[in-house]
Design a protein around this motif. Structure first.
Motif, short mmCIF file in Angstrom:
data_model
loop_
_atom_site.label_atom_id
_atom_site.label_comp_id
_atom_site.label_asym_id
_atom_site.label_seq_id
_atom_site.Cartn_x
_atom_site.Cartn_y
_atom_site.Cartn_z
N GLU A 51 4.29 17.95 -2.60
CA GLU A 51 5.45 18.13 -1.73
C GLU A 51 5.55 17.07 -0.64
OE1 GLU A 51 1.99 20.47 -0.02
OE2 GLU A 51 2.90 20.12 -1.99
N GLU A 52 4.56 16.19 -0.51
CA GLU A 52 4.57 15.17 0.52
C GLU A 52 5.50 14.01 0.17
OE1 GLU A 52 0.75 14.41 2.95
OE2 GLU A 52 0.09 14.61 0.87
N ALA A 53 6.12 13.43 1.19
CA ALA A 53 6.87 12.19 1.01
C ALA A 53 5.88 11.03 0.92
CB ALA A 53 7.83 11.98 2.17
N ILE A 54 6.27 10.02 0.18
CA ILE A 54 5.41 8.86 -0.03
C ILE A 54 6.06 7.64 0.61
CG2 ILE A 54 4.20 7.46 -1.74
CD1 ILE A 54 3.32 10.34 -1.59
N TYR A 55 5.25 6.86 1.32
CA TYR A 55 5.74 5.67 2.00
C TYR A 55 4.97 4.43 1.51
CZ TYR A 55 7.97 8.97 5.14
OH TYR A 55 8.74 9.99 5.64
N GLU A 56 5.66 3.32 1.55
CA GLU A 56 5.03 2.04 1.21
C GLU A 56 5.02 1.16 2.44
OE1 GLU A 56 5.92 -0.51 -2.48
OE2 GLU A 56 6.90 -1.57 -0.84
N PHE A 112 0.85 -1.19 0.00
CA PHE A 112 0.00 0.00 0.00
C PHE A 112 0.89 1.24 0.00
CE2 PHE A 112 -2.39 -3.35 2.08
CZ PHE A 112 -3.62 -3.30 1.44
N THR A 113 0.48 2.26 -0.76
CA THR A 113 1.20 3.52 -0.80
C THR A 113 0.46 4.53 0.07
OG1 THR A 113 1.96 3.05 -3.03
CG2 THR A 113 2.13 5.32 -2.28
N ILE A 114 1.18 5.10 1.05
CA ILE A 114 0.58 6.01 2.02
C ILE A 114 1.29 7.36 1.95
CG2 ILE A 114 -0.09 6.32 4.43
CD1 ILE A 114 -1.25 3.81 3.22
N PRO A 115 0.55 8.47 1.81
CA PRO A 115 1.20 9.78 1.84
C PRO A 115 1.67 10.14 3.24
CG PRO A 115 -1.16 10.05 1.70
CD PRO A 115 -0.89 8.59 1.57
N GLU A 116 2.54 11.11 3.31
CA GLU A 116 3.11 11.53 4.59
C GLU A 116 2.06 11.99 5.58
OE1 GLU A 116 6.46 14.75 6.20
OE2 GLU A 116 5.93 14.61 4.06
#
Length: 319
Positions: free
Chosen positions: A291-296, A238-242
């Motif tokens: 501008e947000e970092a993206i996390y998996e 899943f890809t979650i925004p910061e």
């Protein structure tokens, strides 16, 4: 006065429209189903003789997937066998030394050269006496002396050769022959190992997804011939925004829903990592600011048996 009233009505209309505007609903986080992938490739280049499996089949470790035709290896085996036989014969010959016939030949040669030497020695003694009595010229004297020296050298040579044969083969020659035998045996072993590699064997259990080539085609060394999934290795990405990553922690249990079957099950977050800007986004329709970092986040099901039949790359909603 009239303009003031009109402006007031416009302002009230804008405020009313703003109040009636619905807030944008938050999108569900949708990820992808994955499984660990494994590929099997031949170590040798050869033409496919037979394929024993089909796409969609589950194979066990040790099962034969295909067999290749590698005629070059058969030729190398024949060459290695010939070199090994020759090297073994060299070792045996070095250990045995000279044969009985070779000894008889050398002894006969020694006897003949000994008689020649005795004759040359007698002739030289007579020539020496005649030379002292001035009955022989210096030229003739030198000729007798040269014949005597030549006969003596030939006799010394055959005596040394006979002594060497009777003493046996030198240790270094035996070691050299043994080394050549070991080298030939190593080449034969290498050829036999290569010959066994014409069988493509499964090294672990796998659900075959793709068979890249057909019977009769040329399979090159290292080319992935069979590709599939390792059973009981399902997981979800899943890809979650910061702005939303604070809701999730490593080790947390979460609920998920398979979109195409509406089947719900639970899982555990095992990894959270930041994605680079160029990385593939696994969540459909991502909703985040540039501008947000993206996390998996990686989620594994708490019960693999429940998730084993979920289709790979299907959508799963994180609840």
């Amino acid at each position: 006065m009239k303009n003031t009233v009109l402006k007031s009505f416009v302002l009230l209309g804008i405020i009313a429209l703003s109040g009636c505007k619905e807030s944008k609903p938050e999108r569900a986080i949708v990820g992808k189903t994955k499984k660990e992938v494994v590929s099997f490739s031949p170590k040798l280049t050869g033409r496919i003789l037979k394929i024993y499996v089909e796409e969609g089949q589950t194979v066990k470790a040790g099962d034969t997937l295909a067999i290749l035709d590698v005629p070059e290896v058969s030729a190398k085996i024949a060459q290695a066998k010939g070199a090994t036989s020759a090297a073994k014969a060299q070792v045996q010959m070095a250990k045995n030394g000279a044969t009985a016939d070779q000894l008889r030949q050398l002894k006969a040669k020694q006897k003949g050269l000994q008689e020649q030497f005795q004759y040359a020695q007698k002739s030289f003694n007579r020539a020496k006496n005649m030379y002292h009595d001035s009955l022989l010229s210096p030229q003739n004297y030198d000729e007798y002396f040269a014949k005597y020296q030549g006969a003596k050298a030939q006799l010394d040579a055959v005596n040394a050769e006979l002594h060497d044969v009777e003493a046996g083969t030198r240790f270094e020659k035996i070691e050299m022959a043994q080394g050549q035998e070991n080298q030939a045996m190593g080449a034969l072993q290498e050829a036999n190992v290569a010959y066994s590699e014409r069988y493509v064997i499964a090294t672990n259990d796998m659900e075959i997804e793709t068979i890249a080539l057909n019977k009769g085609e040329l399979a090159t060394a290292g080319y992935p011939l069979f590709t599939g999934y390792i059973p009981a290795t399902s997981y979800f990405r899943f890809t979650i925004p910061e702005s939303k990553i604070a809701k999730y922690q490593k080790g947390m249990s979460v609920k998920m829903l398979v979109n195409y079957s509406n089947k719900e099950f639970s899982g555990k977050i095992v990894a959270i990592k930041q994605l680079a800007k160029y990385a593939d986004i696994t969540t459909a329709f991502p909703d985040y600011e540039p501008e947000e970092a993206i996390y998996e986040i990686k989620v594994v099901p708490e019960n693999q048996n429940v998730a084993k039949d979920i289709l790979v790359n299907s959508n799963v909603t994180l609840k």
